[in-house]
Design a protein around this motif. Structure first.
Motif, PDB file in Angstrom:
ATOM      1  N   UNK A  27      35.356  12.400  84.082  1.00 40.73           N
ATOM      2  CA  UNK A  27      35.252  11.751  82.794  1.00 40.73           C
ATOM      3  C   UNK A  27      36.483  12.426  81.940  1.00 40.73           C
ATOM      4  N   UNK A  28      36.651  13.611  82.028  1.00 35.13           N
ATOM      5  CA  UNK A  28      37.985  14.110  81.427  1.00 35.13           C
ATOM      6  C   UNK A  28      38.966  14.289  82.222  1.00 35.13           C
ATOM      7  N   UNK A  29      40.183  13.533  82.077  1.00 34.50           N
ATOM      8  CA  UNK A  29      41.145  13.706  82.979  1.00 34.50           C
ATOM      9  C   UNK A  29      42.693  13.838  82.130  1.00 34.50           C
ATOM     10  N   UNK A  44      42.304  12.494  78.241  1.00 39.59           N
ATOM     11  CA  UNK A  44      41.613  11.286  78.040  1.00 39.59           C
ATOM     12  C   UNK A  44      40.120  11.666  78.432  1.00 39.59           C
ATOM     13  N   UNK A  45      39.038  11.408  77.412  1.00 46.09           N
ATOM     14  CA  UNK A  45      37.569  11.692  77.630  1.00 46.09           C
ATOM     15  C   UNK A  45      37.005  10.407  77.679  1.00 46.09           C
ATOM     16  N   UNK A  46      36.602   9.933  78.879  1.00 48.61           N
ATOM     17  CA  UNK A  46      35.386   8.733  78.696  1.00 48.61           C
ATOM     18  C   UNK A  46      34.156   8.806  79.148  1.00 48.61           C
ATOM     19  N   UNK A 201      43.599  27.723  80.122  1.00 46.81           N
ATOM     20  CA  UNK A 201      44.257  28.945  80.033  1.00 46.81           C
ATOM     21  C   UNK A 201      43.748  29.841  81.252  1.00 46.81           C
ATOM     22  N   UNK A 202      42.489  29.717  81.611  1.00 46.05           N
ATOM     23  CA  UNK A 202      41.823  30.430  82.859  1.00 46.05           C
ATOM     24  C   UNK A 202      41.694  29.593  84.029  1.00 46.05           C
ATOM     25  N   UNK A 203      42.379  28.438  84.260  1.00 45.75           N
ATOM     26  CA  UNK A 203      42.190  27.634  85.341  1.00 45.75           C
ATOM     27  C   UNK A 203      43.626  27.617  86.094  1.00 45.75           C
ATOM     28  N   UNK A 204      44.267  28.340  87.045  1.00 50.68           N
ATOM     29  CA  UNK A 204      45.504  28.321  87.449  1.00 50.68           C
ATOM     30  C   UNK A 204      45.745  26.935  88.009  1.00 50.68           C
ATOM     31  N   UNK A 205      45.018  26.274  88.604  1.00 50.67           N
ATOM     32  CA  UNK A 205      45.165  24.871  89.113  1.00 50.67           C
ATOM     33  C   UNK A 205      45.336  24.065  88.005  1.00 50.67           C
ATOM     34  N   UNK A 206      44.923  24.183  86.668  1.00 46.87           N
ATOM     35  CA  UNK A 206      45.293  23.199  86.020  1.00 46.87           C
ATOM     36  C   UNK A 206      46.391  23.585  84.973  1.00 46.87           C
TER      37      UNK A 206
END
Length: 225
Positions: A27-29, A44-46, A201-206
């Motif tokens: 939903x959040x991309x 984008x939030x759908x 900030x707390x998600x290394x993969x993002x």
């Protein structure tokens, strides 16, 4: 049988959990998306992609907890057609599971001239009415809902949404701020753009998305009141 209860958590954790849930549901991309205002947004939030029973159940629990942890007093829920309809119904169920049984209703896009007739379906609009929607973009849906509620003799008491983009509209205020100031009612959000930045900030993969979202925030963002 006793009703299930939410685990007691801080609002910070609650907001982070919602963002994690929205990402897991796609939903959040992240990427490059053009907004209605013509801006290129890095996210984008759908909410229309919450599209199965399990997802709607969890989403409704987030809405219910946002309401119950706010200071807003309300007597019933109103869901603007169309996206607000399943949100109002699902959240009414989630609230009932918490021991808070409240009526809900939603509007028709076109008035019905046969059968029971009218422009709304469900409970009669009365008392303090909480409007439930996915986001506030131009604020058109909220304005129409407020007019409908007031014309029925009821009082719109607040709006609850899933995500506050904290982004300027045509002027210096965000759509959320414009609604709050125009109608003197609070807008409750499950999460806001500031929470998304904290989550990234707390998600290394993002982390690769953090700079783009922060730059967009710096360019178009507003501060919450």
């Amino acid at each position: 049988m006793a009703s299930p209860s939410f685990t007691v958590i801080t609002m910070s954790q609650f907001r982070q959990d919602f963002i994690r849930f929205a990402i897991s549901q796609n939903v959040l991309r992240f990427g490059e998306f053009q907004t209605k205002a013509g801006r290129l947004s890095p996210y984008f939030f759908n909410s229309g992609l919450f599209q199965d029973g399990a997802a709607l159940r969890e989403l409704s629990q987030f809405y219910a907890q946002a309401m119950l942890t706010s200071d807003v007093e309300f007597d019933m829920l109103f869901g603007p057609a169309y996206k607000g309809i399943p949100l109002a119904a699902g959240t009414a169920i989630a609230l009932a599971e918490q021991g808070r049984n409240v009526p809900y209703c939603f509007n028709r896009k076109e008035a019905k001239d046969h059968g029971e007739g009218g422009t709304t379906v469900g409970a009669k609009l009365q008392g303090k009415v909480l409007i439930i929607d996915d986001v506030i973009s131009a604020g058109t849906s909220v304005r129409e809902s407020i007019e409908l509620i007031r014309s029925a003799g009821a009082t719109p008491c607040a709006v609850v949404i899933a995500l506050d983009r904290m982004e300027r509209g045509q002027g210096e205020l965000s759509a959320v701020q414009e609604v709050q100031r125009s109608f003197d009612i609070p807008v409750i959000s499950i999460a806001a753009l500031s929470d998304l930045l904290g989550f990234l900030q707390g998600q290394p993969e993002l982390l690769q998305h953090l700079h783009a979202v922060q730059a967009y925030r710096d360019r178009y963002g507003v501060e919450n009141d």
